[in-house]
Design a protein around this motif. Sequence first.
Motif, short mmCIF file in Angstrom:
data_model
loop_
_atom_site.label_atom_id
_atom_site.label_comp_id
_atom_site.label_asym_id
_atom_site.label_seq_id
_atom_site.Cartn_x
_atom_site.Cartn_y
_atom_site.Cartn_z
N UNK A 201 -10.99 -3.99 -10.25
CA UNK A 201 -10.97 -2.98 -9.20
C UNK A 201 -10.28 -3.55 -7.95
N UNK A 202 -9.24 -2.88 -7.49
CA UNK A 202 -8.48 -3.24 -6.27
C UNK A 202 -7.76 -4.58 -6.37
N UNK A 203 -7.59 -5.11 -7.58
CA UNK A 203 -6.91 -6.40 -7.72
C UNK A 203 -5.44 -6.32 -7.31
N UNK A 204 -4.85 -5.12 -7.35
CA UNK A 204 -3.42 -4.98 -7.10
C UNK A 204 -3.06 -4.81 -5.63
N UNK A 205 -4.04 -4.80 -4.75
CA UNK A 205 -3.74 -4.57 -3.33
C UNK A 205 -2.73 -5.55 -2.75
N UNK A 206 -2.83 -6.86 -3.02
CA UNK A 206 -1.81 -7.78 -2.48
C UNK A 206 -0.43 -7.49 -3.05
N UNK A 207 -0.36 -7.04 -4.32
CA UNK A 207 0.94 -6.75 -4.94
C UNK A 207 1.62 -5.57 -4.24
N UNK A 208 0.82 -4.62 -3.73
CA UNK A 208 1.40 -3.47 -3.04
C UNK A 208 2.19 -3.92 -1.82
N UNK A 209 1.73 -4.99 -1.18
CA UNK A 209 2.44 -5.51 -0.01
C UNK A 209 3.67 -6.33 -0.39
N UNK A 210 3.84 -6.62 -1.66
CA UNK A 210 5.01 -7.40 -2.10
C UNK A 210 6.17 -6.51 -2.52
N UNK A 211 5.92 -5.21 -2.73
CA UNK A 211 6.99 -4.30 -3.18
C UNK A 211 8.07 -4.16 -2.11
N UNK B 5 4.74 -13.99 3.15
CA UNK B 5 3.55 -14.65 3.67
C UNK B 5 2.39 -13.67 3.82
N UNK B 6 2.67 -12.40 4.21
CA UNK B 6 1.58 -11.45 4.40
C UNK B 6 0.86 -11.11 3.10
N UNK B 7 1.58 -10.80 1.99
CA UNK B 7 0.85 -10.55 0.73
C UNK B 7 -0.04 -11.73 0.32
N UNK B 8 0.44 -12.96 0.59
CA UNK B 8 -0.36 -14.14 0.24
C UNK B 8 -1.60 -14.22 1.11
N UNK B 9 -1.42 -14.02 2.42
CA UNK B 9 -2.56 -14.06 3.35
C UNK B 9 -3.56 -12.94 3.01
N UNK B 10 -3.03 -11.76 2.67
CA UNK B 10 -3.91 -10.64 2.34
C UNK B 10 -4.76 -10.96 1.11
N UNK B 11 -4.18 -11.65 0.14
CA UNK B 11 -4.94 -12.02 -1.06
C UNK B 11 -6.18 -12.85 -0.69
N UNK B 12 -5.99 -13.82 0.21
CA UNK B 12 -7.12 -14.66 0.60
C UNK B 12 -8.15 -13.86 1.41
N UNK B 13 -7.67 -12.90 2.20
CA UNK B 13 -8.60 -12.05 2.96
C UNK B 13 -9.39 -11.13 2.03
N UNK B 14 -8.83 -10.85 0.86
CA UNK B 14 -9.48 -9.94 -0.09
C UNK B 14 -10.50 -10.64 -0.99
N UNK B 15 -10.48 -11.95 -0.99
CA UNK B 15 -11.36 -12.73 -1.89
C UNK B 15 -12.84 -12.34 -1.74
N UNK B 16 -13.36 -12.14 -0.51
CA UNK B 16 -14.78 -11.72 -0.41
C UNK B 16 -15.09 -10.47 -1.21
N UNK B 17 -14.14 -9.55 -1.33
CA UNK B 17 -14.35 -8.36 -2.16
C UNK B 17 -14.18 -8.67 -3.64
#
Length: 386
Positions: free
Chosen positions: A77-87, A113-125
């Motif tokens: 669930x929501x695993x693809x959110x960082x990928x959306x920022x890479x498109x 850099x933002x998709x990578x940073x977003x991935x780490x911010x999403x880890x709590x979820x």
Amino acid sequence: MRIEYLLRMPYQIDLFAVFILLGIVQAVFLSFVFLSKENRQNHANFFQGLMLLSMAACILEIFLMYTGYIADCLFLVDFSEPFAFAIGPSFYLMIKSLINGSVSRKEKWLHYIFPIVYFFLLIPFLIQSEDYKYNSWVYAYHPGLPFRRVSIDYDPRWLWITDHHTIMSLFSLLIYFVLGVWEVIRAFRSRRESLLTPVHPVLRKLRAGVLQMTIATLIIYIVKYFNIDDTGDHLFAAYISFMIYLTSFRVVRGSGFFRQTTLVEPQKYKSSSLTSDTQKELLIKLDAIMTRDKPFLQPGFSLPDLAKLLNTTVHIVSQAINEGLGKSFFEMVAAYRIEEAKRLLKEQPNIKVEEIAEQVGYNSKSSFNTAFKKISGKTPSEWRSA
């Protein structure tokens, strides 16, 4: 509770689901083609491969959510959110690579850099329980259905950025779309070509890419406007799948498979994947490099050196020169050297012919004289005095 829900809400398999699933398969396959060792040397291929992978991740999650199969893999669930920022960055950098030939490593990191940073911010979820992620899915795709009981001590999406992913991803897509369009407009202006009737094959490709992304962006914004939740995501996922099908068609049409040789035909270049459009693009890029950078002025300039500058193989460059120019590599280099020598002979009348020969890459005056007369019909001295 999960079993009860599945009994009330069966898997949803329809035309949209099948269309999207096939798009995912093709996107993954194409990304491996674009990111293969040989193809990724071309920066445009590399970024297109990353864009396809990012698209595949996004529409895979939409497929799972839409069909209900996400219930069997709630950890996605929501695993693809960082990928959306890479498109967006991938689209923009692909355009820049097609225009400029390459992109610096610093620029790559700057845009990713933002998709990578977003991935780490999403880890709590991402590390939350399946019950929590089940509730997230129901909230987005089936509002009104009962939630599961979950007790946590903190909000996994306490940051505004991760709590407003849809707004942020749409904003990112819009920004990079505008940047990409601006680069294309500049390219058309520099080449002095019409946006409606471009002649250069790269410009035609850029125009087609911008048109597809324009339609995709509009569809996404329209769907999101009329669907507050994510219940309409399958609509733009279907269009993205359609874009992937078009890419597959272009790749197949441009492959060398349908130009296979027969036993009665000569073998040279018959198995090559070089298309006529690609050959034209390569020769235009070759001429630009030879005219701007003048690598032929180096005495030891070779075919492998040229292939490296063009980010392709020696075989492809040789074929493009032989078929497109009707010359061998050495004949082509000689032509560039003699043209440069002609200019120097006129602009530097006090410089000896021997020095001119060295300046344009010849170690021997006799070799220079022979090549000069063969190409121009005159000796260097006769040309200078004419």
